[in-house]
Design a protein around this motif. Structure first.
Motif, PDB file in Angstrom:
ATOM      1  N   PRO A   1       0.809  -1.225   0.000  1.00  0.00           N
ATOM      2  CA  PRO A   1       0.000   0.000   0.000  1.00  0.00           C
ATOM      3  C   PRO A   1       0.842   1.275   0.000  1.00  0.00           C
ATOM      4  O   PRO A   1       0.443   2.286  -0.563  1.00  0.00           O
ATOM      5  CB  PRO A   1      -0.818  -0.098   1.290  1.00  0.00           C
ATOM      6  CG  PRO A   1      -0.911  -1.549   1.558  1.00  0.00           C
ATOM      7  CD  PRO A   1       0.404  -2.113   1.102  1.00  0.00           C
ATOM      8  N   TRP A   2       2.013   1.228   0.615  1.00  0.00           N
ATOM      9  CA  TRP A   2       2.887   2.402   0.637  1.00  0.00           C
ATOM     10  C   TRP A   2       3.488   2.670  -0.744  1.00  0.00           C
ATOM     11  O   TRP A   2       3.636   3.821  -1.151  1.00  0.00           O
ATOM     12  CB  TRP A   2       3.991   2.173   1.676  1.00  0.00           C
ATOM     13  CG  TRP A   2       5.006   3.257   1.739  1.00  0.00           C
ATOM     14  CD1 TRP A   2       4.823   4.536   2.172  1.00  0.00           C
ATOM     15  CD2 TRP A   2       6.371   3.159   1.342  1.00  0.00           C
ATOM     16  NE1 TRP A   2       6.006   5.230   2.074  1.00  0.00           N
ATOM     17  CE2 TRP A   2       6.968   4.406   1.573  1.00  0.00           C
ATOM     18  CE3 TRP A   2       7.151   2.126   0.820  1.00  0.00           C
ATOM     19  CZ2 TRP A   2       8.307   4.659   1.288  1.00  0.00           C
ATOM     20  CZ3 TRP A   2       8.486   2.376   0.550  1.00  0.00           C
ATOM     21  CH2 TRP A   2       9.040   3.638   0.778  1.00  0.00           C
ATOM     22  N   VAL A   3       3.795   1.614  -1.494  1.00  0.00           N
ATOM     23  CA  VAL A   3       4.446   1.746  -2.804  1.00  0.00           C
ATOM     24  C   VAL A   3       3.428   1.959  -3.922  1.00  0.00           C
ATOM     25  O   VAL A   3       3.747   2.548  -4.955  1.00  0.00           O
ATOM     26  CB  VAL A   3       5.305   0.493  -3.082  1.00  0.00           C
ATOM     27  CG1 VAL A   3       5.845   0.477  -4.496  1.00  0.00           C
ATOM     28  CG2 VAL A   3       6.444   0.404  -2.092  1.00  0.00           C
ATOM     29  N   GLU A   4       2.206   1.514  -3.736  1.00  0.00           N
ATOM     30  CA  GLU A   4       1.198   1.509  -4.801  1.00  0.00           C
ATOM     31  C   GLU A   4       0.983   2.861  -5.476  1.00  0.00           C
ATOM     32  O   GLU A   4       0.859   2.910  -6.707  1.00  0.00           O
ATOM     33  CB  GLU A   4      -0.116   0.964  -4.241  1.00  0.00           C
ATOM     34  CG  GLU A   4      -1.158   0.679  -5.299  1.00  0.00           C
ATOM     35  CD  GLU A   4      -2.066   1.859  -5.547  1.00  0.00           C
ATOM     36  OE1 GLU A   4      -2.599   1.953  -6.668  1.00  0.00           O
ATOM     37  OE2 GLU A   4      -2.230   2.683  -4.641  1.00  0.00           O
ATOM     38  N   PRO A   5       0.954   3.992  -4.766  1.00  0.00           N
ATOM     39  CA  PRO A   5       0.749   5.255  -5.479  1.00  0.00           C
ATOM     40  C   PRO A   5       1.865   5.601  -6.469  1.00  0.00           C
ATOM     41  O   PRO A   5       1.640   6.333  -7.427  1.00  0.00           O
ATOM     42  CB  PRO A   5       0.699   6.299  -4.366  1.00  0.00           C
ATOM     43  CG  PRO A   5       0.293   5.551  -3.164  1.00  0.00           C
ATOM     44  CD  PRO A   5       0.892   4.182  -3.319  1.00  0.00           C
ATOM     45  N   ALA A   6       3.041   5.061  -6.263  1.00  0.00           N
ATOM     46  CA  ALA A   6       4.159   5.352  -7.160  1.00  0.00           C
ATOM     47  C   ALA A   6       4.188   4.440  -8.385  1.00  0.00           C
ATOM     48  O   ALA A   6       4.948   4.693  -9.321  1.00  0.00           O
ATOM     49  CB  ALA A   6       5.481   5.219  -6.398  1.00  0.00           C
ATOM     50  N   LEU A   7       3.368   3.402  -8.409  1.00  0.00           N
ATOM     51  CA  LEU A   7       3.372   2.470  -9.532  1.00  0.00           C
ATOM     52  C   LEU A   7       2.473   2.987 -10.658  1.00  0.00           C
ATOM     53  O   LEU A   7       1.444   3.595 -10.403  1.00  0.00           O
ATOM     54  CB  LEU A   7       2.897   1.095  -9.064  1.00  0.00           C
ATOM     55  CG  LEU A   7       3.797   0.421  -8.026  1.00  0.00           C
ATOM     56  CD1 LEU A   7       3.175  -0.886  -7.566  1.00  0.00           C
ATOM     57  CD2 LEU A   7       5.180   0.178  -8.576  1.00  0.00           C
ATOM     58  N   PRO A   8       2.839   2.716 -11.903  1.00  0.00           N
ATOM     59  CA  PRO A   8       2.100   3.277 -13.035  1.00  0.00           C
ATOM     60  C   PRO A   8       0.897   2.455 -13.484  1.00  0.00           C
ATOM     61  O   PRO A   8       0.427   2.627 -14.594  1.00  0.00           O
ATOM     62  CB  PRO A   8       3.161   3.295 -14.140  1.00  0.00           C
ATOM     63  CG  PRO A   8       4.005   2.110 -13.835  1.00  0.00           C
ATOM     64  CD  PRO A   8       4.062   2.047 -12.328  1.00  0.00           C
ATOM     65  N   PHE A   9       0.367   1.561 -12.648  1.00  0.00           N
ATOM     66  CA  PHE A   9      -0.711   0.678 -13.095  1.00  0.00           C
ATOM     67  C   PHE A   9      -2.021   1.419 -13.356  1.00  0.00           C
ATOM     68  O   PHE A   9      -2.851   0.955 -14.122  1.00  0.00           O
ATOM     69  CB  PHE A   9      -0.953  -0.437 -12.081  1.00  0.00           C
ATOM     70  CG  PHE A   9       0.241  -1.344 -11.901  1.00  0.00           C
ATOM     71  CD1 PHE A   9       0.957  -1.784 -12.993  1.00  0.00           C
ATOM     72  CD2 PHE A   9       0.635  -1.743 -10.653  1.00  0.00           C
ATOM     73  CE1 PHE A   9       2.054  -2.615 -12.836  1.00  0.00           C
ATOM     74  CE2 PHE A   9       1.721  -2.575 -10.485  1.00  0.00           C
ATOM     75  CZ  PHE A   9       2.427  -3.012 -11.584  1.00  0.00           C
ATOM     76  N   ASN A  10      -2.248   2.545 -12.710  1.00  0.00           N
ATOM     77  CA  ASN A  10      -3.498   3.276 -12.899  1.00  0.00           C
ATOM     78  C   ASN A  10      -3.382   4.406 -13.913  1.00  0.00           C
ATOM     79  O   ASN A  10      -4.321   5.136 -14.134  1.00  0.00           O
ATOM     80  CB  ASN A  10      -3.972   3.841 -11.566  1.00  0.00           C
ATOM     81  CG  ASN A  10      -4.431   2.748 -10.629  1.00  0.00           C
ATOM     82  OD1 ASN A  10      -4.889   1.712 -11.071  1.00  0.00           O
ATOM     83  ND2 ASN A  10      -4.274   2.981  -9.338  1.00  0.00           N
ATOM     84  N   ASP A  11      -2.241   4.560 -14.544  1.00  0.00           N
ATOM     85  CA  ASP A  11      -2.045   5.600 -15.538  1.00  0.00           C
ATOM     86  C   ASP A  11      -2.448   5.067 -16.911  1.00  0.00           C
ATOM     87  O   ASP A  11      -1.620   4.785 -17.774  1.00  0.00           O
ATOM     88  CB  ASP A  11      -0.585   6.054 -15.568  1.00  0.00           C
ATOM     89  CG  ASP A  11      -0.164   6.689 -14.271  1.00  0.00           C
ATOM     90  OD1 ASP A  11      -1.049   7.119 -13.506  1.00  0.00           O
ATOM     91  OD2 ASP A  11       1.041   6.777 -14.018  1.00  0.00           O
ATOM     92  N   ILE A  12      -3.745   4.945 -17.115  1.00  0.00           N
ATOM     93  CA  ILE A  12      -4.261   4.386 -18.366  1.00  0.00           C
ATOM     94  C   ILE A  12      -4.585   5.529 -19.311  1.00  0.00           C
ATOM     95  O   ILE A  12      -5.287   6.480 -18.949  1.00  0.00           O
ATOM     96  CB  ILE A  12      -5.519   3.538 -18.097  1.00  0.00           C
ATOM     97  CG1 ILE A  12      -5.172   2.403 -17.149  1.00  0.00           C
ATOM     98  CG2 ILE A  12      -6.108   3.037 -19.395  1.00  0.00           C
ATOM     99  CD1 ILE A  12      -6.371   1.665 -16.638  1.00  0.00           C
ATOM    100  N   THR A  13      -4.058   5.445 -20.523  1.00  0.00           N
ATOM    101  CA  THR A  13      -4.357   6.476 -21.515  1.00  0.00           C
ATOM    102  C   THR A  13      -5.100   5.818 -22.672  1.00  0.00           C
ATOM    103  O   THR A  13      -4.666   4.813 -23.218  1.00  0.00           O
ATOM    104  CB  THR A  13      -3.069   7.130 -22.038  1.00  0.00           C
ATOM    105  OG1 THR A  13      -2.216   6.124 -22.553  1.00  0.00           O
ATOM    106  CG2 THR A  13      -2.361   7.868 -20.917  1.00  0.00           C
ATOM    107  N   THR A  14      -6.222   6.365 -22.990  1.00  0.00           N
ATOM    108  CA  THR A  14      -6.989   5.885 -24.146  1.00  0.00           C
ATOM    109  C   THR A  14      -7.321   7.085 -25.016  1.00  0.00           C
ATOM    110  O   THR A  14      -7.432   8.220 -24.540  1.00  0.00           O
ATOM    111  CB  THR A  14      -8.282   5.197 -23.704  1.00  0.00           C
ATOM    112  OG1 THR A  14      -9.080   6.135 -22.974  1.00  0.00           O
ATOM    113  CG2 THR A  14      -8.010   3.991 -22.843  1.00  0.00           C
ATOM    114  N   SER A  15      -7.476   6.815 -26.274  1.00  0.00           N
ATOM    115  CA  SER A  15      -7.841   7.900 -27.196  1.00  0.00           C
ATOM    116  C   SER A  15      -9.192   7.558 -27.831  1.00  0.00           C
ATOM    117  O   SER A  15      -9.455   6.407 -28.159  1.00  0.00           O
ATOM    118  CB  SER A  15      -6.778   8.086 -28.268  1.00  0.00           C
ATOM    119  OG  SER A  15      -6.639   6.892 -29.008  1.00  0.00           O
TER     120      SER A  15
END
Length: 53
Positions: free
Chosen positions: A37-51
């Protein structure tokens, strides 16, 4: 490293196995409830880009 830990655990084989199991469970719990949980905000898993288009 694991052999060193095993040699330093007290007691006969069943006691060592139980202590080793408890140690593994403690490490897993520490990872699941504190580290991840401490590391999760730094991981890019939620940075989803769609066009759209």
């Amino acid at each position: 490293m694991y052999a060193w830990i095993w040699r330093h655990l007290p007691g006969p084989f069943p006691a060592k196995a139980l202590i080793a199991l408890v140690l593994v469970a403690a490490v897993v719990a520490l990872l699941l409830f504190v580290v991840f949980p401490w590391v999760e905000p730094a991981l890019p898993f939620n940075d989803i880009t769609t066009s759209s288009g």
